[in-house]
Structures are given as C-alpha cells and as structure tokens.
Write an enzyme that holds these catalytic residues in place. Structure first.
Site, PDB file in Angstrom:
ATOM      1  N   CYS A   2      18.601   0.262 -30.978  1.00 40.36           N
ATOM      2  CA  CYS A   2      19.235  -1.046 -31.026  1.00 40.36           C
ATOM      3  C   CYS A   2      18.647  -1.943 -29.949  1.00 40.36           C
ATOM      4  O   CYS A   2      18.280  -1.491 -28.881  1.00 40.36           O
ATOM      5  CB  CYS A   2      20.740  -0.995 -30.839  1.00 40.36           C
ATOM      6  SG  CYS A   2      21.595   0.028 -32.001  1.00 40.36           S
ATOM      7  N   ARG A  27      12.995  -1.247 -31.769  1.00 38.27           N
ATOM      8  CA  ARG A  27      14.101  -0.427 -31.268  1.00 38.27           C
ATOM      9  C   ARG A  27      15.082  -0.008 -32.371  1.00 38.27           C
ATOM     10  O   ARG A  27      15.987   0.779 -32.148  1.00 38.27           O
ATOM     11  CB  ARG A  27      14.881  -1.199 -30.196  1.00 38.27           C
ATOM     12  CG  ARG A  27      14.061  -1.562 -28.991  1.00 38.27           C
ATOM     13  CD  ARG A  27      14.904  -2.320 -28.006  1.00 38.27           C
ATOM     14  NE  ARG A  27      15.936  -1.476 -27.440  1.00 38.27           N
ATOM     15  CZ  ARG A  27      15.788  -0.701 -26.388  1.00 38.27           C
ATOM     16  NH1 ARG A  27      14.639  -0.660 -25.768  1.00 38.27           N
ATOM     17  NH2 ARG A  27      16.783   0.029 -25.938  1.00 38.27           N
ATOM     18  N   TRP A  74      19.950   0.290 -34.992  1.00 35.79           N
ATOM     19  CA  TRP A  74      19.525   1.607 -35.508  1.00 35.79           C
ATOM     20  C   TRP A  74      20.819   2.403 -35.582  1.00 35.79           C
ATOM     21  O   TRP A  74      21.387   2.779 -34.558  1.00 35.79           O
ATOM     22  CB  TRP A  74      18.522   2.241 -34.545  1.00 35.79           C
ATOM     23  CG  TRP A  74      17.961   3.542 -35.032  1.00 35.79           C
ATOM     24  CD1 TRP A  74      16.886   3.701 -35.850  1.00 35.79           C
ATOM     25  CD2 TRP A  74      18.423   4.860 -34.720  1.00 35.79           C
ATOM     26  NE1 TRP A  74      16.654   5.035 -36.071  1.00 35.79           N
ATOM     27  CE2 TRP A  74      17.584   5.770 -35.392  1.00 35.79           C
ATOM     28  CE3 TRP A  74      19.463   5.366 -33.934  1.00 35.79           C
ATOM     29  CZ2 TRP A  74      17.750   7.144 -35.309  1.00 35.79           C
ATOM     30  CZ3 TRP A  74      19.633   6.736 -33.853  1.00 35.79           C
ATOM     31  CH2 TRP A  74      18.778   7.608 -34.533  1.00 35.79           C
ATOM     32  N   ASN A 100      24.419  -1.547 -27.530  1.00 36.77           N
ATOM     33  CA  ASN A 100      23.377  -0.531 -27.709  1.00 36.77           C
ATOM     34  C   ASN A 100      23.850   0.714 -26.969  1.00 36.77           C
ATOM     35  O   ASN A 100      24.064   0.656 -25.771  1.00 36.77           O
ATOM     36  CB  ASN A 100      22.066  -1.090 -27.106  1.00 36.77           C
ATOM     37  CG  ASN A 100      20.997  -0.024 -26.904  1.00 36.77           C
ATOM     38  OD1 ASN A 100      20.160  -0.158 -26.017  1.00 36.77           O
ATOM     39  ND2 ASN A 100      20.997   0.998 -27.697  1.00 36.77           N
ATOM     40  N   GLY A 101      24.057   1.794 -27.700  1.00 35.29           N
ATOM     41  CA  GLY A 101      24.532   3.019 -27.050  1.00 35.29           C
ATOM     42  C   GLY A 101      25.543   3.709 -27.944  1.00 35.29           C
ATOM     43  O   GLY A 101      25.647   3.401 -29.140  1.00 35.29           O
ATOM     44  N   GLU A 497       0.658  17.015 -32.783  1.00 35.05           N
ATOM     45  CA  GLU A 497       0.723  15.560 -32.702  1.00 35.05           C
ATOM     46  C   GLU A 497       0.173  14.912 -33.979  1.00 35.05           C
ATOM     47  O   GLU A 497       0.730  13.927 -34.467  1.00 35.05           O
ATOM     48  CB  GLU A 497      -0.042  15.086 -31.450  1.00 35.05           C
ATOM     49  CG  GLU A 497      -0.122  13.590 -31.222  1.00 35.05           C
ATOM     50  CD  GLU A 497       1.223  12.870 -31.142  1.00 35.05           C
ATOM     51  OE1 GLU A 497       2.272  13.529 -31.059  1.00 35.05           O
ATOM     52  OE2 GLU A 497       1.216  11.630 -31.193  1.00 35.05           O
ATOM     53  N   LYS A 501       2.328  12.421 -36.328  1.00 31.90           N
ATOM     54  CA  LYS A 501       1.901  11.068 -36.714  1.00 31.90           C
ATOM     55  C   LYS A 501       1.983  10.906 -38.229  1.00 31.90           C
ATOM     56  O   LYS A 501       2.458   9.899 -38.732  1.00 31.90           O
ATOM     57  CB  LYS A 501       0.462  10.776 -36.254  1.00 31.90           C
ATOM     58  CG  LYS A 501       0.252  10.577 -34.779  1.00 31.90           C
ATOM     59  CD  LYS A 501       0.767   9.265 -34.225  1.00 31.90           C
ATOM     60  CE  LYS A 501       2.187   9.331 -33.790  1.00 31.90           C
ATOM     61  NZ  LYS A 501       2.605   9.882 -32.562  1.00 31.90           N
ATOM     62  N   GLU A 504       5.612  10.747 -39.395  1.00 29.71           N
ATOM     63  CA  GLU A 504       6.294   9.517 -38.977  1.00 29.71           C
ATOM     64  C   GLU A 504       5.948   8.334 -39.860  1.00 29.71           C
ATOM     65  O   GLU A 504       6.826   7.548 -40.205  1.00 29.71           O
ATOM     66  CB  GLU A 504       5.902   9.165 -37.532  1.00 29.71           C
ATOM     67  CG  GLU A 504       6.565  10.017 -36.489  1.00 29.71           C
ATOM     68  CD  GLU A 504       6.134   9.636 -35.082  1.00 29.71           C
ATOM     69  OE1 GLU A 504       6.985   9.595 -34.194  1.00 29.71           O
ATOM     70  OE2 GLU A 504       4.922   9.388 -34.870  1.00 29.71           O
ATOM     71  N   HIS A 520      -0.067  34.426 -40.450  1.00 32.92           N
ATOM     72  CA  HIS A 520       1.267  35.000 -40.262  1.00 32.92           C
ATOM     73  C   HIS A 520       2.332  34.240 -41.054  1.00 32.92           C
ATOM     74  O   HIS A 520       3.438  34.031 -40.568  1.00 32.92           O
ATOM     75  CB  HIS A 520       1.626  35.024 -38.775  1.00 32.92           C
ATOM     76  CG  HIS A 520       0.654  35.834 -37.969  1.00 32.92           C
ATOM     77  ND1 HIS A 520       0.452  37.177 -38.161  1.00 32.92           N
ATOM     78  CD2 HIS A 520      -0.215  35.464 -36.995  1.00 32.92           C
ATOM     79  CE1 HIS A 520      -0.475  37.620 -37.322  1.00 32.92           C
ATOM     80  NE2 HIS A 520      -0.901  36.590 -36.607  1.00 32.92           N
ATOM     81  N   LYS A 620      11.521   3.251 -31.841  1.00 31.90           N
ATOM     82  CA  LYS A 620      10.555   3.603 -30.802  1.00 31.90           C
ATOM     83  C   LYS A 620      11.211   4.272 -29.608  1.00 31.90           C
ATOM     84  O   LYS A 620      10.681   5.203 -29.026  1.00 31.90           O
ATOM     85  CB  LYS A 620       9.797   2.358 -30.351  1.00 31.90           C
ATOM     86  CG  LYS A 620       8.756   2.691 -29.316  1.00 31.90           C
ATOM     87  CD  LYS A 620       7.500   1.948 -29.522  1.00 31.90           C
ATOM     88  CE  LYS A 620       6.391   2.465 -28.647  1.00 31.90           C
ATOM     89  NZ  LYS A 620       5.724   3.647 -29.213  1.00 31.90           N
TER      90      LYS A 620
HETATM   91  C1  G6P Z   1      10.992   8.494 -30.362  1.00 34.19           C
HETATM   92  C2  G6P Z   1       9.736   7.886 -30.942  1.00 34.19           C
HETATM   93  C3  G6P Z   1       8.553   8.804 -30.662  1.00 34.19           C
HETATM   94  C4  G6P Z   1       8.450   9.088 -29.185  1.00 34.19           C
HETATM   95  C5  G6P Z   1       9.746   9.681 -28.622  1.00 34.19           C
HETATM   96  C6  G6P Z   1       9.733   9.776 -27.109  1.00 34.19           C
HETATM   97  O1  G6P Z   1      11.345   9.613 -31.100  1.00 34.19           O
HETATM   98  O2  G6P Z   1       9.869   7.659 -32.322  1.00 34.19           O
HETATM   99  O3  G6P Z   1       7.370   8.176 -31.091  1.00 34.19           O
HETATM  100  O4  G6P Z   1       7.396   9.966 -28.943  1.00 34.19           O
HETATM  101  O5  G6P Z   1      10.831   8.833 -28.982  1.00 34.19           O
HETATM  102  O6  G6P Z   1       9.638   8.488 -26.582  1.00 34.19           O
HETATM  103  P1  G6P Z   1       9.328   8.190 -25.061  1.00 34.19           P
HETATM  104  O7  G6P Z   1       9.519   6.711 -24.901  1.00 34.19           O
HETATM  105  O8  G6P Z   1      10.299   8.985 -24.252  1.00 34.19           O
HETATM  106  O9  G6P Z   1       7.928   8.624 -24.796  1.00 34.19           O
END
Ligand code: G6P
Length: 625
Positions: A2, A27, A74, A100-101, A497, A501, A504, A520, A620
């Site tokens: 948010c 956000r 969000w 927000n929270g 990673e 990606k 996501e 395995h 994010k």
């Molecule tokens: C969220 C985002 C990810 C990110 C993670 C940690 O889940 O979608 O892309 O890696 O938070 O975020 P930070 O700001 O703590 O690196």
C-alpha cells in the site's frame, strides 16, 4: 504494501495526489482512492483496479480542494473491491483515513465498536476500525459550549489519533483529514514507512519519497510511534504517548529524473540495463588496491571486531535471500567463515542457536520488508551485532541496524528486483573480501579478487548486448508451460533467482535446483514441452553440470545453457540454445549469469503480454507479515 500520499498547500490537491500514487503504484495496485476536503464536504473517489481507473474517475468529476489524502492498495484484509478501497470514513463521514499496515487486533476493536451500538461498517478492512475509533474519540472530545479556535480542533484530532493508536496492536502508516479542520493532515507511523516532504507553503506525507520528490527534496523520515500534525507552512511531530518529538530534515539522494522510465518500455528493462553502473556504484570508493581489501566504514567495526567474528548469518526475503545464498558461498570460500542463510520470516520466529561471535546481516532493497525488519529486531534484541545491506538510505532497516553497507543502486521501481540483486551480490563479495583479508587471504589473492570485481561493469555491458539473442530464445519457448532452472555452487542461487523472476512476471511454473538434484526426483518432470535452463559457466564444476545436461537431453528435454569461455563449444551438441557470458572467476560469475535470466524472464513476459512492472498479486515492498 500500500502507498499513501497526503498533500496540504495552495495548489489543487487532486493532480498532486494522483501523481504521487502513480509513483507508489509499485507498492500495491489492486484498488485506489482519494479524499479531498472541499469547503464543507469531504469528496472521495475510489475504486477497485489500477491508479489509471481512479484517474478516470477523478477526471470525470475532479474534487476541488487544496488538501487531501490518497491511497493505493495491496489487499490484506478484504478483497479488492470499491468498498474496501481506501480512504475509509468514521460514522460521521467527516473524517477520512488511509492506512498502510495491518491492525492485528481489529476484530476485537471492531466488536467493541459494534457493541457500542452506533457504528456501522461498510468494508471488510481492518482500516475502517481505525477511522471509526479516531472519529468517535474526536467527536466525544467536542466542547459542549459551541465552536473553538481552529488550533483546538487540531489538537483534539491529534489527541484522538494518539488515544486510538494506543489501543492498536499491529503496524500502521496513516494519514487522515477532517472536514472541519481546514488545511490540516494528521499522520502517524509504526512499522510502515511514512515520510514528511517539506515544501514551500506546502507539505506532503508519503509512504516513500519517490511520490513527492518532484515537488521537494527536503524530507523528514518519521520514526515508529511518531504522530505528525501537518499544515501548509508548519508541522509538529510528537509521539503516540504525547511527548514532543525531535526530527531532522534530510536531502533526498535522487531526483525526479532518476525515477523516470526514459526511452525504456518498462522500468524493469531500464533497471536491467543500469547494472553496469549500479554494480560500479556498489564498489565505488570501497576497494583499496594498496591494502588489497575492501573498505566498508559503514559497518562501524574495528579491525579487531572484524577479526573476532566467528559466524555469519545472512537473512532476507525473496531476491534478497537469493543474494544472501550467493553470499554464503562467497564468505565461506573467500573468508572461510561458517555462514548460514535464514529466511527472515522463519528466523524471527524460531530459536536459531547462535554463538556469541555471530554477525548478522539483514539484506533488503527497500529496507522496509516486514519479515526482514522483524528478523533484524529479534537479532538485535538478543544482543547480536546486526548490520543492514539496503538500497533505500532512509529506510527503517537502515536506521535500526548497528551499521551496514548501502547499495547506491538508485531507485528500483520495477516490482521484480534486478539491479538490487547484482548490487547485493557485489556488496557481499566486498564483505567476503574484507573478512577474508582479516584472516587467511594474502595480498596477492586480495588483488586478484579486486581485479575481478573491477572488471565486472565492463563485462556486464557485454552481457547486456545479449538481450536480442535472449529475446529470440524467449520467443521460441512462448508456449512452454513452465521451466526448470539448474546451477551448481555459486550458480545454484542464480537458478533459484532465475526461476523466481520467471514466476513473478510470466506467471509460469518454474523451479530452481542444484543441478545434481535433478536425478533425485525432478527428472520426473522432464518432457519435451518443459525447457531446462542450465547455468553452466566454464568453471571447476562444468563437467559435472554437463553430465546433468546429458541426463535431461536423454529424456528429450529442451536445453538452454548459460555458459562462458569454451563452454559453448562443449555444450554445442546437447544444448538447443546457448548464451555465452564473458569469462570471469567463479566467485563473481553470479553477477553475470543472473543477467541473461532477468532478460529471459523479461522478454518472455513481454511476449506473453504480461504487465512486467506490475505483476499480478505482487508488490515491491512487503511491509506486512
Ligand atoms: C517482495 C518483492 C521481491 C523482493 C522481496 C524482498 O516480495 O516482490 O521482489 O525480493 O519483497 O524485498 P526487499 O525490499 O526486502 O529486498
């Protein structure tokens, strides 16, 4: 999660609030709303959907007025509907609030309000409880003998905010306006970020400075339990307990230009293509060829303290955790120190046995991730020295840690983390070098590491030139229902990673595994429709990787290989597609091999018509647990 924006000044509030929300859309983006006070009315527009939807609603009938609040959501409590979109109102309809929270005890508070008899809830959110509580407290404190001077009204509202927040368990960044208190916004924070933008004859509140940097670069980063009373030409900070607060006005590091997309179609692509610069900035001024080591003054540790570190714990979430996993390999290899990785969300709730000489690093781009912050607090509470590796300079993690290293990667707006990952890995390499040089690494070994690090930006530039080739590969696999990623040692976290990606931003199923784990169980998934991507640079484990590639080939699985040096030649007969990155020592290779995977996810997402910068269901910065 948010985003909040508040404005009080002399300009029309609506365009400023909407502009701010657009910049905070990373956000959260499932619903949005504004409330602007216009004379004797609080005008609100809100709806489910993106800020663009809210923009249309506002354009149809723009609320006039020079102060107001806004929100992009969000969802945590309650679906993404018009009713659940913020702002929320008190019973009188005069007080509007954005939040927000998470109010953890909202159910108990709600029941209490309902028992009181006169409160009707129109949404399923936890936030609405807060609006009702503050409104009720404010109304109850009204003098019985008619009107009072405006300052009294402001004080009454701030007092109501304090009393309500004293009853709240959970996290909040809030902003609120009241119809009867002109040119006034109240705000407060605990656990969710809130920044005050100090302008000329105008002031702002926002979850993040990027929302307001176009208007002012003077910012006050509020602390937990701060309550702020904001007017056009002044503001006052106190605590939830009613004490006078102190503050510092800081200059925002970046400008409005830095958060523009420029000629790139997406922020994610822009940020991928910034990596030669961001990795260089992560190292800038931090390498000493004279002493053959890294200089990291921000750690605030003496050489003796660094020498006495016996264990390292690296914690974070998502992409930051994958960087931590590369860090584990780096610190163990270069410094010989036992290193453990902890999911921040697990670490904070389990009783990890730690030795006295453990040093903890909390890694977070935003510096606001609730789980990582919780882990940091828990670790500090137990008396461990806890350092931050953050990009956001004024973030809560950066401020609450005992020291740390800033990434200096510049704003990262795309929801999928890219440049922050390579910066985190680079910084972990610096930390490994520093700790190694306090131990067994010789000056010549230190020099080799420094040279490898210094060569990285140019090699990143060369790697970025592979973008078109990778796009062609992405097009080839557009119908794939999922993808498997494999890597060994330093490149095992890159497999994770790469899979993250892809998940996501393309919404395809993807898994990352150590290459040798293939046999395995995972091998059961191999079939002609599912490509396997192997990160197999020309390193000490290349032949082992090659064995695993052959095992997939034998089962008719298509193979994409990310390799280096003579790897392409040796993979020629087995790989369907090969991407060759520049040669580099194994410990810096993850910085290079991560990039083709970012590009593959990006191009595939574009081909599939996905919303690359704002993928479904994600945000994010996850400031809730
Ligand atoms: C969220 C985002 C990810 C990110 C993670 C940690 O889940 O979608 O892309 O890696 O938070 O975020 P930070 O700001 O703590 O690196």
């Amino acid at each position: 999660m948010c985003g909040i924006v508040g404005y009080v000044g002399r300009s029309e509030a609506a365009p400023i609030l909407l502009d701010g929300l657009r910049r905070l859309e990373y956000r959260g983006y499932d619903s949005a709303g504004v409330a602007i006070v216009n004379g004797d009315r609080v005008e609100t527009r809100k709806c489910a959907g993106r800020i663009a939807e809210l923009g249309k609603l506002v354009a149809e009938r723009t609320p006039a007025g020079t102060f107001g609040i806004s929100h992009t959501r969000w969802a945590t409590h309650g679906k993404a509907t018009d009713q659940n979109a913020h702002p929320h109102f008190d019973a009188s309809g005069n007080l509007a609030l954005v939040h927000n929270g998470v109010i953890e005890n909202y159910q108990a508070l709600k029941e209490e309000l309902i028992r009181g008899g006169d409160t009707k809830f129109v949404s399923e959110t936890d936030t609405e409880v807060l609006a009702h509580m503050i409104g009720k407290l404010y109304d109850a404190s009204a003098p019985t003998n008619g009107s009072t001077p405006p300052q009294h009204e402001k004080n009454r509202l701030v007092a109501a905010v304090r009393v309500a927040l004293q009853q709240v368990i959970g996290t909040y960044g809030i902003a609120l306006v009241h119809r009867d208190i002109p040119d006034f916004i109240a705000g407060a924070r605990r656990g969710s970020p809130l920044v005050l933008g100090v302008g000329k004859d105008e002031n702002f509140l926002a979850s993040d400075v990027s929302a307001i940097v176009a208007y002012t670069r003077d910012a006050v980063y509020l602390n937990d339990f701060d309550v702020v009373a904001v007017e056009r030409d002044k503001f006052e900070i106190s605590s939830v307990a009613g004490e006078r607060g102190s503050y510092e006005v800081s200059k925002v590091e970046f400008t409005d230009e830095d958060i523009k997309k420029g000629d790139y179609p997406h922020y994610m692509l822009k940020e991928i293509f910034e990596q030669h610069g961001s990795v260089r900035d992560a190292m800038r001024g931090r390498l000493s060829l004279e002493e053959c080591t890294a200089k990291l003054g921000g750690l605030e540790m003496t050489p003796a303290q660094l020498r006495d570190v016996g264990r390292i714990v690296l914690t974070g979430c998502g992409t930051a955790l994958h960087a931590a996993m590369v860090g584990e390999y780096l610190i163990e290899q270069l410094a010989g120190l036992p290193t453990e990785i902890e999911f921040a969300s697990e670490f904070r709730h389990r009783n990890t046995p730690m030795t006295r000489d453990t040093l903890v690093f909390a890694i977070s781009q935003s510096g606001e991730t609730a789980d990582t912050l919780g882990a940091l607090r828990e670790s500090r509470r137990k008396g461990y020295r806890t350092l931050g590796i953050c990009n956001n300079v004024a973030s809560t993690i950066a401020r609450e840690s005992d020291g740390g290293v800033y990434m200096h990667a510049g704003p990262e707006i795309g929801v999928a983390a890219t440049k922050s990952f390579t910066s985190q890995v680079t910084i972990l390499a610096l930390i490994a070098l520093l700790l190694g040089r306090m131990r067994h690494l010789s000056t010549s070994e230190g020099t080799v590491i420094i040279e490898a690090l210094e060569a990285l930006p140019e090699k990143i530039e060369q790697t970025l030139k592979l973008s078109d080739h990778i796009r062609a590969i992405a097009k080839k696999y557009i119908a794939a229902p999922g993808m498997l990623f494999f890597g060994r040692q330093f490149n095992f976290p890159i497999a994770l990673e790469g899979a993250l990606k892809l998940k996501e931003i393309t919404y395809l199923f993807a898994e990352g595994h150590p290459s040798a784990e293939l046999k395995h169980g995972i091998i059961a998934l191999i079939r002609p429709e599912i490509p396997s991507l192997f990160i197999a640079p020309d390193d000490a484990v290349f032949s082992k990787n090659l064995n695993n590639v052959e095992q997939v080939k034998a089962r008719k699985g298509p193979i994409i290989a990310i390799t280096s040096g003579s790897g392409a030649e040796r993979l020629a007969s087995v790989a369907d597609d090969t991407v060759t990155v520049p040669s580099a020592p194994d410990f810096v290779m993850p910085v290079l091999t991560a990039i083709p995977l970012q590009l593959l996810a990006y191009h595939l997402a574009v081909e599939l018509g996905r919303d690359v910068d704002k993928p479904r269901n994600l945000a994010k910065s996850v400031t809730v647990e």
